[in-house]
Design a protein around this motif. Sequence first.
Motif, PDB file in Angstrom:
ATOM      1  N   GLN A  48       2.474  14.399 -11.909  1.00 40.04           N
ATOM      2  CA  GLN A  48       1.259  14.322 -11.965  1.00 40.04           C
ATOM      3  C   GLN A  48       0.340  13.520 -11.035  1.00 40.04           C
ATOM      4  O   GLN A  48      -0.561  14.144 -10.629  1.00 40.04           O
ATOM      5  N   ASN A  52      -2.515  15.408  -9.079  1.00 40.08           N
ATOM      6  CA  ASN A  52      -3.822  15.063  -9.434  1.00 40.08           C
ATOM      7  C   ASN A  52      -4.759  14.490  -8.505  1.00 40.08           C
ATOM      8  O   ASN A  52      -5.722  14.142  -8.385  1.00 40.08           O
ATOM      9  N   ILE A  53      -3.993  13.559  -7.653  1.00 37.69           N
ATOM     10  CA  ILE A  53      -4.682  12.738  -6.376  1.00 37.69           C
ATOM     11  C   ILE A  53      -4.943  13.606  -5.509  1.00 37.69           C
ATOM     12  O   ILE A  53      -4.299  14.540  -4.956  1.00 37.69           O
ATOM     13  N   THR A  63      -8.425   9.843  -5.061  1.00 39.20           N
ATOM     14  CA  THR A  63      -9.324   9.879  -6.170  1.00 39.20           C
ATOM     15  C   THR A  63      -8.657  10.984  -7.367  1.00 39.20           C
ATOM     16  O   THR A  63      -8.038  11.823  -6.607  1.00 39.20           O
ATOM     17  N   GLU A  64      -9.118  10.981  -8.426  1.00 33.63           N
ATOM     18  CA  GLU A  64      -8.672  12.080  -9.267  1.00 33.63           C
ATOM     19  C   GLU A  64      -9.717  13.140  -9.391  1.00 33.63           C
ATOM     20  O   GLU A  64      -9.857  14.090  -9.863  1.00 33.63           O
TER      21      GLU A  64
END
Length: 194
Positions: A48, A52-53, A63-64
């Motif tokens: 994840q 996501n990053i 950031t996501e």
Amino acid sequence: MYPKSLQKLIDDFRMLPGVGEKTAERYALCMLDLDQESVEQFASHLLQMKQNIKQCRVCGNITEQDVCDFCSDENRDTSVICVVQQPKDIFAIEKTGFNGMYHVLNGAISTTKGILPDDINIQSLFSRLDSVKEVIIATNPTLDGETTALYLSKVLKDYPISVTRLAHGLPMGSNLDYADELTLIKAMEGRIKQ
């Protein structure tokens, strides 16, 4: 010798900074002792994070979202930008109470490694300077960090802004006889009037 799958995990843990053979073995053996659900959750969190990053489209921080929390915070001082080498540097600067904006280079100029100014996140900094009064260069006090700071100082000279560099010198509580020559030179250069 460990079984192949365990040895592969040990080798993977050794890729992490500061993790040697013994620590990698302990981590891998700890994972072996965990129940199946915990291991799957750990693996899921790794995946994840990797999916996501991403980099903030404004400053280059992690950031996501499309824009990081610092760039989207309307209470921050947009007239000051602190330029750092890596996202982790932001969290160190934040502990000082700094309330300006950030710009992450995601690297440093290194002629020995073939990393040139175009290889790091410098160009997007120039598009952010319209209402900026000061750029603080907070690169690491290493040869590559100093090279990057010198380059930034030269290219930012053409802009009507103040360009400053973090002071370098002796850490609080240290002894002069333990300081290296470069640290003492920087401390002498950055001395202030009492």
